[in-house]
Design an enzyme around this catalytic site. Structure first.
Site, PDB file in Angstrom:
ATOM      1  N   LYS A   1      -9.750   7.703   2.639  1.00 33.16           N
ATOM      2  CA  LYS A   1     -10.179   6.326   2.376  1.00 33.16           C
ATOM      3  C   LYS A   1     -11.599   6.067   2.878  1.00 33.16           C
ATOM      4  CE  LYS A   1      -5.605   4.119   2.342  1.00 33.16           C
ATOM      5  NZ  LYS A   1      -4.786   5.332   2.629  1.00 33.16           N
TER       6      LYS A   1
ATOM      7  N   HIS B   1      -2.789   8.049   6.077  1.00 34.84           N
ATOM      8  CA  HIS B   1      -3.008   6.712   5.516  1.00 34.84           C
ATOM      9  C   HIS B   1      -4.340   6.158   6.020  1.00 34.84           C
ATOM     10  CE1 HIS B   1      -1.960   2.999   3.587  1.00 34.84           C
ATOM     11  NE2 HIS B   1      -2.012   2.317   4.708  1.00 34.84           N
TER      12      HIS B   1
ATOM     13  N   CYS C   1       0.807  -1.227   0.000  1.00 34.26           N
ATOM     14  CA  CYS C   1       0.000   0.000   0.000  1.00 34.26           C
ATOM     15  C   CYS C   1       0.837   1.272   0.000  1.00 34.26           C
ATOM     16  CB  CYS C   1      -0.947  -0.010   1.199  1.00 34.26           C
ATOM     17  SG  CYS C   1      -1.935  -1.512   1.275  1.00 34.26           S
TER      18      CYS C   1
ATOM     19  N   PHE D   1       1.927  -3.436   3.902  1.00 33.57           N
ATOM     20  CA  PHE D   1       2.382  -4.736   4.377  1.00 33.57           C
ATOM     21  C   PHE D   1       3.863  -4.915   4.032  1.00 33.57           C
ATOM     22  CE2 PHE D   1      -1.894  -7.295   4.300  1.00 33.57           C
ATOM     23  CZ  PHE D   1      -2.357  -6.499   5.324  1.00 33.57           C
TER      24      PHE D   1
ATOM     25  N   HIS E   1      -9.862   1.606   0.020  1.00 36.35           N
ATOM     26  CA  HIS E   1      -8.401   1.485   0.001  1.00 36.35           C
ATOM     27  C   HIS E   1      -7.965   0.895  -1.333  1.00 36.35           C
ATOM     28  CE1 HIS E   1      -4.373   0.949   1.092  1.00 36.35           C
ATOM     29  NE2 HIS E   1      -4.476   0.320   2.241  1.00 36.35           N
TER      30      HIS E   1
ATOM     31  N   GLU F   1      -0.392   5.123  13.326  1.00 33.73           N
ATOM     32  CA  GLU F   1      -0.089   6.310  12.541  1.00 33.73           C
ATOM     33  C   GLU F   1      -0.127   7.559  13.413  1.00 33.73           C
ATOM     34  OE1 GLU F   1      -1.210   8.524   8.326  1.00 33.73           O
ATOM     35  OE2 GLU F   1      -2.610   7.051   9.161  1.00 33.73           O
TER      36      GLU F   1
END
Length: 412
Positions: free
Chosen positions: A334, A302, A162, A399, A339, A313
């Site tokens: 998002k 994010h 991502c 990830f 996403h 975050e």
């Protein structure tokens, strides 16, 4: 000598609209791109999550059939957004050897791969399309964009989950600084709303399971958030040196002031709970921009709407900004788009550029009760950024512990 890198073209095809401007307008209007999926495979495989945020305009409505049939959907989206960005930039007159492509995907041609597997099992090897490998390979989108525009400087691909497309933007910045090109098309794409990916993300408890209310399922920072919503689409930027842009009289949206890329080296799926890699990425982007934490006026976070990720975050942002973090207008887009995985950073960069150009932080929908552990200035309404010079950061984390941040500065 450090060159100033600027954005001269923007393109996107997203769950909110078929163009960048349509997507931005829908975002400001508090629309959601999430909806129930109407596919036989939902019932056939008893998929536990029955909704996602599909691209609002299908590629078949934009691309000619002979072009589309040779591209996986992920490459189709990439080409559509790149075509828009290129036209928006005024179709720069640049030598092919001075035009480069930095493009990203998190997964690549998953639809092509799995459709070919089904064909092999059900109809035999002779019926597998000869274009299967060129369509499924992760670099297919970058290759398609480079061939369409005749870009011969380079055509590079990032696959960092991502964080992918923000990392491609970071690579474009570096390649322009190094003089490897005069103009770069950068961005990212994803089309992975497939039963295998939905089933997998659901199995790891990463997806929201609000099947009865898809439009309100993505709830960044809400105390009742329960996971992210799958999205698809692509976004592209045309980047060039300021000298090159001004010489051709191009419209300049913003400066790509700096970028930062780091790794957590912590866990294959989980964020470092203290956000150390993420905070270093923010600091690197600000250092490259010649800016301090006090200069930041807007954050596109994010913010995937996962219980653990949103908190991590916040920890990263607090480490950089201290108490001031609660004063900076934050948007978690998002909530509206879902996403887009490998395409998400590029789309959120587009939103960040519009935000500083129009002095408007977009709303974050679906906030019920804000989590007291994340005391950010995030609003369900548009936030006025004021008339001062703007510096926005866009965060992307993936990830594997990949972290990428882009910083954009307003231009007068």
């Amino acid at each position: 000598m450090t060159k100033k890198i600027v954005v001269t073209g923007i393109g996107a095809t997203s769950p909110l609209g078929g163009t960048a401007r349509e997507s931005w307008k829908a975002l400001l209007a508090k629309e959601s791109g999430a909806h129930n999926l109407e596919y036989d495979w939902i019932d056939e495989y008893s998929i536990p999550v029955t909704f996602a945020a599909e691209a609002k305009v299908r590629p078949s409505e934009v691309l000619e059939r002979p072009v589309a049939k040779r591209l996986d959907p992920s490459s189709q989206f990439a080409l559509i957004s790149a075509m828009e960005a290129w036209a928006d930039a005024g179709e720069p007159d640049v030598e092919p050897e001075r035009l480069g492509v930095d493009y990203a995907t998190g997964i690549g041609g998953v639809w092509t791969l799995l459709n070919a597997w089904d064909t092999l099992r059900e109809r035999g090897p002779r019926r597998v399309l000869p274009m299967t490998v060129p369509m499924l390979m992760p670099n297919a989108a970058s290759a398609a964009v480079s061939m369409h525009f005749g870009a011969r400087a380079f055509a590079r691909t990032v696959a960092s989950a991502c964080a992918s497309s923000t990392e491609s933007i970071a690579n474009a910045y570096e390649h322009l600084q190094l003089g490897l090109a005069d103009v770069v098309i950068a961005g990212g794409t994803e089309s992975a709303i497939h039963p295998i990916t939905i089933a997998s993300f659901a199995s790891m408890q990463a997806l929201s399971k609000r099947n009865d209310s898809p439009e309100t399922a993505s709830r960044p920072y809400s105390i009742d958030r329960d996971g992210f919503v799958m999205g698809e689409g692509a976004a592209s930027l045309v980047l060039e040196t300021e000298e090159h842009a001004r010489a051709r009289g191009a419209h300049i949206y913003a400066e790509l002031a700096g970028t930062g890329v780091t790794a957590d080296s912590y866990h294959i799926t989980a964020n470092d709970p203290e956000g150390r890699g993420a905070s270093r990425a923010v600091e690197l982007a600000l250092t490259q921009a010649g800016a301090s934490a006090d200069d930041v006026t807007h954050i596109n976070a994010h913010a995937t709407s996962t219980p653990v990720g949103d908190v991590a975050e916040y920890a990263a942002l607090r480490a950089v900004f201290g108490d001031r973090v609660s004063e900076i207008p934050v948007s978690a887009t998002k909530a509206s788009t879902g996403h887009l995985l490998g395409g998400t950073g590029a789309l959120e960069s587009v939103f960040s550029i519009y935000a500083i150009a129009e002095r408007t932080a977009p709303p974050t929908i679906n906030i019920t009760t804000q989590d007291p552990e994340i005391p950010l200035t995030v609003s369900g309404d548009v936030q006025d950024l004021g008339q001062r010079d703007q510096l926005a950061i866009s965060n992307s984390f993936g990830f594997g512990g990949h972290n990428a941040v882009a910083a954009f500065r307003s231009v007068s």
